[in-house]
Design a protein around this motif. Structure first.
Motif, PDB file in Angstrom:
ATOM      1  N   PRO A  13      45.979  -9.638  -8.097  1.00 27.87           N
ATOM      2  CA  PRO A  13      45.987  -9.983  -6.394  1.00 27.87           C
ATOM      3  C   PRO A  13      45.394  -7.735  -6.339  1.00 27.87           C
ATOM      4  O   PRO A  13      46.019  -7.084  -7.278  1.00 27.87           O
ATOM      5  CB  PRO A  13      47.131 -10.165  -5.752  1.00 27.87           C
ATOM      6  CG  PRO A  13      48.261 -10.328  -6.855  1.00 27.87           C
ATOM      7  CD  PRO A  13      47.678 -10.575  -8.133  1.00 27.87           C
ATOM      8  N   PHE A  17      47.281  -5.139  -0.834  1.00 29.02           N
ATOM      9  CA  PHE A  17      47.727  -6.287   0.138  1.00 29.02           C
ATOM     10  C   PHE A  17      48.815  -7.421  -1.055  1.00 29.02           C
ATOM     11  O   PHE A  17      48.999  -8.380   0.094  1.00 29.02           O
ATOM     12  CB  PHE A  17      46.524  -6.477   0.900  1.00 29.02           C
ATOM     13  CG  PHE A  17      46.349  -5.697   1.816  1.00 29.02           C
ATOM     14  CD1 PHE A  17      47.175  -5.707   3.336  1.00 29.02           C
ATOM     15  CD2 PHE A  17      45.173  -5.017   2.167  1.00 29.02           C
ATOM     16  CE1 PHE A  17      46.638  -4.585   4.258  1.00 29.02           C
ATOM     17  CE2 PHE A  17      44.477  -4.485   3.388  1.00 29.02           C
ATOM     18  CZ  PHE A  17      45.768  -3.810   3.717  1.00 29.02           C
ATOM     19  N   ASN A  19      46.711  -9.326  -2.132  1.00 35.19           N
ATOM     20  CA  ASN A  19      45.485 -10.952  -2.097  1.00 35.19           C
ATOM     21  C   ASN A  19      44.843 -11.563  -2.621  1.00 35.19           C
ATOM     22  O   ASN A  19      43.966  -9.794  -2.919  1.00 35.19           O
ATOM     23  CB  ASN A  19      45.491 -10.746  -0.416  1.00 35.19           C
ATOM     24  CG  ASN A  19      45.212 -12.307   0.301  1.00 35.19           C
ATOM     25  OD1 ASN A  19      44.853 -12.484  -0.505  1.00 35.19           O
ATOM     26  ND2 ASN A  19      44.678 -11.941   1.990  1.00 35.19           N
ATOM     27  N   THR A  21      42.046 -12.937  -2.006  1.00 31.23           N
ATOM     28  CA  THR A  21      40.902 -12.986  -1.272  1.00 31.23           C
ATOM     29  C   THR A  21      40.220 -11.254  -1.653  1.00 31.23           C
ATOM     30  O   THR A  21      39.442 -11.554  -1.632  1.00 31.23           O
ATOM     31  CB  THR A  21      40.963 -13.512   0.225  1.00 31.23           C
ATOM     32  OG1 THR A  21      41.607 -14.732   0.103  1.00 31.23           O
ATOM     33  CG2 THR A  21      39.921 -14.185   0.349  1.00 31.23           C
ATOM     34  N   VAL A  22      41.481 -10.391  -1.150  1.00 28.20           N
ATOM     35  CA  VAL A  22      40.360  -9.312  -0.954  1.00 28.20           C
ATOM     36  C   VAL A  22      39.734  -8.692  -2.071  1.00 28.20           C
ATOM     37  O   VAL A  22      38.940  -8.368  -2.284  1.00 28.20           O
ATOM     38  CB  VAL A  22      41.995  -8.136  -0.233  1.00 28.20           C
ATOM     39  CG1 VAL A  22      40.947  -6.779  -0.640  1.00 28.20           C
ATOM     40  CG2 VAL A  22      42.032  -8.932   0.876  1.00 28.20           C
ATOM     41  N   LEU A  59      44.445  -7.464   8.112  1.00 28.96           N
ATOM     42  CA  LEU A  59      43.628  -8.475   7.594  1.00 28.96           C
ATOM     43  C   LEU A  59      43.536 -10.052   7.863  1.00 28.96           C
ATOM     44  O   LEU A  59      43.085 -10.944   7.505  1.00 28.96           O
ATOM     45  CB  LEU A  59      45.279  -8.457   5.953  1.00 28.96           C
ATOM     46  CG  LEU A  59      44.990  -8.911   4.828  1.00 28.96           C
ATOM     47  CD1 LEU A  59      43.626  -8.600   4.080  1.00 28.96           C
ATOM     48  CD2 LEU A  59      45.904  -8.828   3.996  1.00 28.96           C
ATOM     49  N   GLU A  63      40.465 -11.924   7.621  1.00 24.90           N
ATOM     50  CA  GLU A  63      40.202 -13.711   7.141  1.00 24.90           C
ATOM     51  C   GLU A  63      39.915 -14.579   8.385  1.00 24.90           C
ATOM     52  O   GLU A  63      39.259 -15.587   7.990  1.00 24.90           O
ATOM     53  CB  GLU A  63      41.977 -13.863   6.842  1.00 24.90           C
ATOM     54  CG  GLU A  63      42.788 -13.390   5.265  1.00 24.90           C
ATOM     55  CD  GLU A  63      43.767 -13.716   5.084  1.00 24.90           C
ATOM     56  OE1 GLU A  63      44.517 -14.283   6.029  1.00 24.90           O
ATOM     57  OE2 GLU A  63      44.369 -13.269   4.401  1.00 24.90           O
TER      58      GLU A  63
END
Length: 108
Positions: A13, A17, A19, A21-22, A59, A63
Motif C-alpha cells: 500500500p 493513504f 491504499n 489502488t493508489v 481519495l 475512487e
C-alpha cells in the motif's frame, strides 16, 4: 497452454493513504521507473482536489471517478460461419480497474 500463467504480484500500500489502488494507479502513471516523481504528481493532484472539494474526502473522489470510468462490458470478435460478429462480454474486475486507470491517465 504450454506455459504456466504468471503469478499475481502483491503490491504494498502507498505510504500516505495505505491504499493498494493508489499504488496501482501510480505504477501505471510512472515513466522510466521514476516512482517518487509519480507519487509527487498523484499527491499534488489529490491535494488540488481536496482544496477544491471540501465536503468530500479527496481519495473518495478519486475512487468515485475511477468507478465512473471503468467499463462493465466489452465487445469481442467471434467468428460464426463466414462472418465475424462483435459479441458483448462482461469484463473481469481486475481488467476493469486496469482499463479505467489507463483511460484516466491517457485523458489527463
Amino acid at each position: 497452454m504450454r506455459k504456466k500463467s504468471a503469478k499475481k504480484r502483491i503490491l504494498l500500500p502507498d505510504p500516505r493513504f495505505g491504499n493498494i489502488t493508489v499504488t496501482r494507479f501510480v505504477n501505471n502513471l510512472m515513466l522510466d521507473g521514476k516512482k517518487t516523481t509519480a507519487f509527487k504528481v498523484f499527491y499534488t493532484a489529490i491535494d488540488n482536489i481536496s482544496s477544491k472539494i471540501e465536503e468530500e474526502e479527496a481519495l473518495v473522489v478519486f475512487e468515485k471517478a475511477l468507478e465512473n470510468v471503468m467499463p462493465h462490458v466489452e465487445v469481442r470478435s467471434k467468428r460464426i460461419g463466414g462472418a465475424t460478429f462483435q459479441i458483448p462480454h462482461p469484463v473481469r474486475e481486475d481488467r476493469r480497474v486496469s482499463l479505467g486507470m489507463k483511460w484516466i491517465i491517457s485523458a489527463a
